[in-house]
Scaffold this motif. Structure first.
Motif, mmCIF file in Angstrom:
data_model
loop_
_atom_site.group_PDB
_atom_site.id
_atom_site.type_symbol
_atom_site.label_atom_id
_atom_site.label_comp_id
_atom_site.label_asym_id
_atom_site.label_seq_id
_atom_site.Cartn_x
_atom_site.Cartn_y
_atom_site.Cartn_z
ATOM 1 N N LEU A 155 0.824 -1.210 0.000
ATOM 2 C CA LEU A 155 0.000 0.000 0.000
ATOM 3 C C LEU A 155 0.858 1.260 0.000
ATOM 4 N N ALA A 156 1.959 1.222 0.748
ATOM 5 C CA ALA A 156 2.845 2.388 0.788
ATOM 6 C C ALA A 156 3.476 2.639 -0.579
ATOM 7 N N LEU A 157 3.901 1.562 -1.244
ATOM 8 C CA LEU A 157 4.487 1.726 -2.573
ATOM 9 C C LEU A 157 3.450 2.250 -3.561
ATOM 10 N N TYR A 158 2.247 1.743 -3.484
ATOM 11 C CA TYR A 158 1.162 2.210 -4.349
ATOM 12 C C TYR A 158 0.902 3.701 -4.135
ATOM 13 N N SER A 159 0.855 4.120 -2.865
ATOM 14 C CA SER A 159 0.591 5.525 -2.561
ATOM 15 C C SER A 159 1.743 6.432 -2.970
ATOM 16 N N LEU A 160 2.950 5.908 -2.987
ATOM 17 C CA LEU A 160 4.108 6.714 -3.381
ATOM 18 C C LEU A 160 4.209 6.860 -4.893
ATOM 19 N N VAL A 161 3.881 5.800 -5.614
ATOM 20 C CA VAL A 161 4.050 5.809 -7.063
ATOM 21 C C VAL A 161 3.012 6.708 -7.742
ATOM 22 N N LYS A 162 1.796 6.746 -7.214
ATOM 23 C CA LYS A 162 0.727 7.497 -7.872
ATOM 24 C C LYS A 162 1.038 8.989 -8.027
ATOM 25 N N PRO A 163 1.430 9.729 -6.984
ATOM 26 C CA PRO A 163 1.739 11.151 -7.204
ATOM 27 C C PRO A 163 2.976 11.371 -8.061
ATOM 28 N N ILE A 164 3.955 10.462 -7.970
ATOM 29 C CA ILE A 164 5.138 10.610 -8.826
ATOM 30 C C ILE A 164 4.754 10.467 -10.295
ATOM 31 N N ALA A 165 3.927 9.460 -10.604
ATOM 32 C CA ALA A 165 3.485 9.275 -11.989
ATOM 33 C C ALA A 165 2.677 10.477 -12.471
ATOM 34 N N LYS A 166 1.867 11.054 -11.579
ATOM 35 C CA LYS A 166 1.079 12.224 -11.981
ATOM 36 C C LYS A 166 1.968 13.428 -12.268
ATOM 37 N N MET A 167 3.009 13.616 -11.467
ATOM 38 C CA MET A 167 3.926 14.731 -11.726
ATOM 39 C C MET A 167 4.687 14.533 -13.028
ATOM 40 N N VAL A 168 5.037 13.288 -13.331
ATOM 41 C CA VAL A 168 5.703 13.004 -14.614
ATOM 42 C C VAL A 168 4.777 13.356 -15.772
ATOM 43 N N LEU A 169 3.497 13.040 -15.648
ATOM 44 C CA LEU A 169 2.539 13.387 -16.701
ATOM 45 C C LEU A 169 2.405 14.898 -16.857
ATOM 46 N N ILE A 170 2.389 15.613 -15.733
ATOM 47 C CA ILE A 170 2.292 17.077 -15.815
ATOM 48 C C ILE A 170 3.504 17.653 -16.540
ATOM 49 N N LEU A 171 4.687 17.177 -16.212
ATOM 50 C CA LEU A 171 5.892 17.659 -16.899
ATOM 51 C C LEU A 171 5.859 17.294 -18.380
ATOM 52 N N ALA A 172 5.349 16.113 -18.707
ATOM 53 C CA ALA A 172 5.247 15.709 -20.109
ATOM 54 C C ALA A 172 4.305 16.630 -20.875
ATOM 55 N N PHE A 173 3.189 17.019 -20.251
ATOM 56 C CA PHE A 173 2.263 17.939 -20.916
ATOM 57 C C PHE A 173 2.896 19.318 -21.096
ATOM 58 N N LEU A 174 3.646 19.762 -20.102
ATOM 59 C CA LEU A 174 4.296 21.067 -20.229
ATOM 60 C C LEU A 174 5.330 21.066 -21.348
ATOM 61 N N LEU A 175 6.029 19.957 -21.524
ATOM 62 C CA LEU A 175 7.006 19.866 -22.611
ATOM 63 C C LEU A 175 6.334 19.712 -23.966
ATOM 64 N N ALA A 176 5.192 19.027 -23.997
ATOM 65 C CA ALA A 176 4.513 18.799 -25.281
ATOM 66 C C ALA A 176 3.735 20.025 -25.739
ATOM 67 N N PHE A 177 3.206 20.814 -24.805
ATOM 68 C CA PHE A 177 2.418 22.003 -25.163
ATOM 69 C C PHE A 177 2.964 23.210 -24.407
ATOM 70 N N PRO A 178 4.160 23.665 -24.741
ATOM 71 C CA PRO A 178 4.777 24.738 -23.941
ATOM 72 C C PRO A 178 4.087 26.079 -24.092
ATOM 73 N N GLY A 179 3.480 26.361 -25.247
ATOM 74 C CA GLY A 179 2.919 27.688 -25.462
ATOM 75 C C GLY A 179 1.427 27.778 -25.363
#
Length: 349
Positions: A155-179
């Motif tokens: 459960l701890a690993l599950y709870s840790l991975v979820k916000p990290i994966a979400k932050m990676v997605l946010i950074l990916a969107f910022l790189l894909a649509f910078p303007g």
């Protein structure tokens, strides 16, 4: 009466009286007789299986207005887009089950695992901060013979991975649509960031003080950390587990955002899908830390603000968020509570 028996023996006939058979005692009722059996554990389990339904009824009575308004607006929406939203909702449970499997080395049965995550969704909307979903999953893992320490580490690993994966997605969107992404108003101000940092520091300091004062907690905590690190190392040596863990954690918020985008499209929300998806990722990341049942309340307000920042009218943004909650919470809530009760009665949980 006593029976008279003639013994045919040499010599004169003799009459002897045989002992009368002793009356057999009345058969005592078997302790396992269905009519007389009384199992307190069975009654407690039955009561626990009814608790989710009672809580759902109470919550529906309190928040009836929101459910009614959302349903009324969905009645005039495009049904095909709503069907797409339902498909994304079902995929959320699948991705949650995949992520749970990726967080444990043992092979879990797919059917019961998926059913447990469907039931965990109902429990998650009753208790805050994901406690309900974690409790259901913990009982499921223990029912599969997994120790408490290893189940808790999962459960701890599950709870840790979820916000990290979400932050990676946010950074990916910022790189894909910078303007094209307007993130200026979505970024927390300095005062909010200071409050978050202060909360983290206070939590760490309180944990350190507690471990210093209560020495009995040191050994269980060290055992938990050791188990969690060992399982995480083993999992990341298996490509299938890595793909399930990180892929499922990244897919879940995308499917949730797909529900919001589908509802918005059904109501004519004038925003492209990348903006809606990014608005969901940003709003859920900012407001998801607030301990509300299922994130309802803070996340909803943040979603409306994020959609308005990207250019959506307030009325359509509010209607889209209400419809999103109807599809992801209210419609699956009663079936999820029924499945939860059934799993409790069948001792799967």
């Amino acid at each position: 009466m006593s029976q008279i028996r003639i013994d045919e023996l040499p010599g004169p006939l003799t009459l002897t009286r045989s002992p009368s058979p002793s009356p057999s005692p009345c058969p005592s009722p078997s302790p396992s007789s269905p009519a007389l059996s009384f199992s307190p554990a069975r009654h407690v389990r039955l009561a626990l299986s009814l608790v989710p339904l009672l809580l759902i009824g109470a919550w529906a009575a309190v928040d009836w207005r929101a459910m009614h308004d959302g349903t009324a607006r969905l009645a005039s929406a495009d049904p095909w887009w709503l069907l797409a939203g339902m498909v994304f909702t079902c995929l959320c449970w699948v991705s949650a089950a995949v992520t749970r499997q990726g967080a444990i080395p043992e092979r879990l049965p797919p059917g019961p695992l998926l059913a447990s995550q469907f039931a965990a969704g109902a429990a998650n909307h009753v208790l805050p901060a994901g406690i309900g979903a974690h409790a259901v999953t913990l009982r499921f893992l223990q029912g599969r013979g997994i120790s408490l320490a290893r189940a808790t580490a999962s459960l701890a690993l599950y709870s840790l991975v979820k916000p990290i994966a979400k932050m990676v997605l946010i950074l990916a969107f910022l790189l894909a649509f910078p303007g094209t992404l307007r993130i200026g108003q979505l970024v927390p101000d300095g005062q909010t960031l200071l409050l978050v940092a202060a909360g983290v520091l206070v939590g760490l300091a309180a944990t350190a003080v507690l471990l210093t004062v209560v020495r009995r907690l040191r050994r269980p905590l060290l055992d938990f950390v050791r188990t969690a690190l060992t399982d995480a190392r083993i999992l990341h040596t298996r490509p299938s587990r890595v793909l399930a863990l990180w892929g499922g954690a990244a897919a879940f918020p995308l499917f949730q955002a797909g529900v919001l985008a589908s509802v918005g499209a059904s109501l004519g929300l004038p925003l492209p899908w990348p903006h809606v998806v990014f608005a969901y990722l940003a709003a859920s990341a900012v407001a998801g830390a607030v301990p509300a049942p299922g994130g309802i309340g803070p996340v909803d307000a943040a979603l409306v603000i994020a959609l308005v920042v990207f250019g959506a009218p307030m009325t359509l943004a509010t209607a889209s968020v209400i419809g999103y909650r109807v599809l992801t919470v209210w419609l699956p809530l009663l079936p999820g509570a029924i499945v939860l009760s059934a799993l409790v009665r069948r001792k799967v949980l």
